[in-house]
Design an enzyme around this catalytic site. Structure first.
Site, PDB file in Angstrom:
ATOM      1  N   GLU A  37      92.299  15.316 103.054  1.00 27.01           N
ATOM      2  CA  GLU A  37      93.346  16.321 103.231  1.00 27.01           C
ATOM      3  C   GLU A  37      94.023  16.661 101.904  1.00 27.01           C
ATOM      4  O   GLU A  37      94.375  17.823 101.661  1.00 27.01           O
ATOM      5  CB  GLU A  37      94.380  15.840 104.258  1.00 27.01           C
ATOM      6  CG  GLU A  37      93.876  15.819 105.695  1.00 27.01           C
ATOM      7  CD  GLU A  37      93.545  17.208 106.224  1.00 27.01           C
ATOM      8  OE1 GLU A  37      93.989  18.214 105.641  1.00 27.01           O
ATOM      9  OE2 GLU A  37      92.817  17.292 107.228  1.00 27.01           O
ATOM     10  N   TYR A 120     102.360  19.754 106.357  1.00 28.51           N
ATOM     11  CA  TYR A 120     101.007  20.014 106.845  1.00 28.51           C
ATOM     12  C   TYR A 120     100.151  18.749 106.769  1.00 28.51           C
ATOM     13  O   TYR A 120      99.502  18.352 107.748  1.00 28.51           O
ATOM     14  CB  TYR A 120     100.302  21.133 106.068  1.00 28.51           C
ATOM     15  CG  TYR A 120      98.812  21.080 106.315  1.00 28.51           C
ATOM     16  CD1 TYR A 120      98.285  21.523 107.523  1.00 28.51           C
ATOM     17  CD2 TYR A 120      97.946  20.463 105.402  1.00 28.51           C
ATOM     18  CE1 TYR A 120      96.935  21.392 107.810  1.00 28.51           C
ATOM     19  CE2 TYR A 120      96.604  20.327 105.678  1.00 28.51           C
ATOM     20  CZ  TYR A 120      96.094  20.788 106.880  1.00 28.51           C
ATOM     21  OH  TYR A 120      94.759  20.626 107.164  1.00 28.51           O
ATOM     22  N   ASP A 138      97.612  25.371 109.028  1.00 23.70           N
ATOM     23  CA  ASP A 138      97.137  25.717 107.688  1.00 23.70           C
ATOM     24  C   ASP A 138      96.837  27.210 107.650  1.00 23.70           C
ATOM     25  O   ASP A 138      97.093  27.942 108.609  1.00 23.70           O
ATOM     26  CB  ASP A 138      95.911  24.877 107.298  1.00 23.70           C
ATOM     27  CG  ASP A 138      94.629  25.351 107.970  1.00 23.70           C
ATOM     28  OD1 ASP A 138      94.706  26.030 109.030  1.00 23.70           O
ATOM     29  OD2 ASP A 138      93.539  25.054 107.448  1.00 23.70           O
ATOM     30  N   CYS A 203      82.841  34.967 117.929  1.00 18.54           N
ATOM     31  CA  CYS A 203      84.102  34.323 118.320  1.00 18.54           C
ATOM     32  C   CYS A 203      84.094  33.976 119.805  1.00 18.54           C
ATOM     33  O   CYS A 203      83.806  34.836 120.653  1.00 18.54           O
ATOM     34  CB  CYS A 203      85.276  35.236 117.999  1.00 18.54           C
ATOM     35  SG  CYS A 203      86.874  34.540 118.464  1.00 18.54           S
ATOM     36  N   CYS A 209      91.348  38.492 122.329  1.00 21.55           N
ATOM     37  CA  CYS A 209      91.970  38.679 121.016  1.00 21.55           C
ATOM     38  C   CYS A 209      92.851  39.932 121.001  1.00 21.55           C
ATOM     39  O   CYS A 209      92.373  41.053 121.230  1.00 21.55           O
ATOM     40  CB  CYS A 209      90.896  38.790 119.938  1.00 21.55           C
ATOM     41  SG  CYS A 209      91.566  39.060 118.281  1.00 21.55           S
TER      42      CYS A 209
END
Length: 316
Positions: A37, A120, A138, A203, A209
């Site tokens: 990370e 984060y 993020d 997707c 969406c």
């Protein structure tokens, strides 16, 4: 309105079927997740993976890294960029050894107290290393949320309280499902719902969406990439490359002038060719004096370099 449960199921199923096999996923120990990370901050996976693998082989635990000299840590960081992250990770390892008996802490608040760990990273490590229900946000997650829920092409330039609230609202209640949701949305943004060329046909939630439903409106602003050529960051990186290659202090004159030759007694035993090549790259930037001085002063001020009577070198 989104059908929350359906969206959760479809994203999580897509993630289980298509997720990249990355070494810091699966059975990776918490220390490996923490290292990944930190390395992945503003750095793509393709650059991080080989360095991460070298680090984990060399320093498989916080105690191993904490015992390493800072100079070796900076050398091993290589060209990942933003080398202060390496020193912060080193400091975090030392604190883990001192305050947590060498084990990465497993709660958000304890992680947040470590050097160099922001909201984060603390949330991501708590979620991905320990299965905690944490709101992970993020750049990729922000972009998916903006398109899927708000109907905007891109999120706002800076993270807002409204975005954090939306992410918290979307988070499944079950901890295991929340972890998979966080990872799935992040992967969706990295591989499919990309900033420049989204692959909407791939997707799993395209039918829900809001951005697609709105006719894919253009973004409200034009994202500006971070400049590199001619910047202080470029000069700092070139100086750091010289110091990483050298086993002994580098005379200031060598950094300032290409006319100064790298003599045998100043060849920095072990890597004279690498030092010469790094010096050539630094001089090839044709940096003006104030900028080079600013870079050198900044590196010393940030603890990434030290200046002694013999010259500049990595911290001991």
């Amino acid at each position: 309105m989104l059908e929350g449960e359906t969206v959760h199921q479809e994203v999580r199923q897509w993630f289980r079927e298509t997720a990249r096999e990355l070494p810091w996923r699966g059975d990776c120990p918490p220390w490996g997740v923490l290292v990944s990370e930190i390395m992945l901050q503003q750095t793509p996976v393709v650059r991080v993976r080989p360095i991460w693998e070298e680090w984990m082989a060399r320093w498989p635990s916080p105690a191993a890294l904490a015992a390493a000299p800072p100079a070796e840590v900076l050398r091993a960081w290589g060209r990942l960029g933003y080398p202060r992250r390496a020193l912060r990770l080193h400091a975090a390892a030392a604190q883990i050894v001192e305050r947590h008996d060498g084990a990465v802490p497993d709660t958000f608040d304890e992680l947040l107290a470590l050097p160099g760990i922001g909201t984060y990273t603390g949330a991501a490590v708590a979620a991905f290393a320990f299965g905690r229900r944490e709101t992970v946000v993020d750049t990729n997650i922000r972009r998916v949320h903006a398109r899927l829920v708000i109907g905007q092409a891109l999120p706002s330039p800076s993270l807002t309280a409204a975005e954090m609230a939306l992410a918290a609202e979307l988070l499944p209640e079950d901890p295991a499902e929340s972890v998979e949701w966080n990872a799935g949305v992040m992967e969706l943004g990295a591989l499919v719902c990309t900033a420049r060329s989204p692959k909407c046909g791939l997707c799993p939630v395209v039918e829900q969406c809001a951005w697609i439903a709105a006719g894919q409106p253009e973004p409200a602003y034009v994202p500006k990439g971070q400049p590199w050529a001619g910047t202080d960051r470029q000069v700092r990186g070139a100086v750091m490359a010289v110091l990483r290659a050298a086993d002994s202090p580098v005379q200031a004159e060598l950094l300032w002038s290409p006319a100064v030759e790298l003599t045998a007694d100043a060849s920095h035993t072990g890597h004279p060719g690498e030092v010469a090549a790094a010096l050539d790259r630094l001089h090839g930037l044709n940096t003006h004096a104030p900028q080079l001085q600013r870079a050198l002063s900044g590196l010393v001020g940030d603890g990434l370099a030290q200046l002694s009577e013999a010259g500049y070198h990595l911290p001991h």
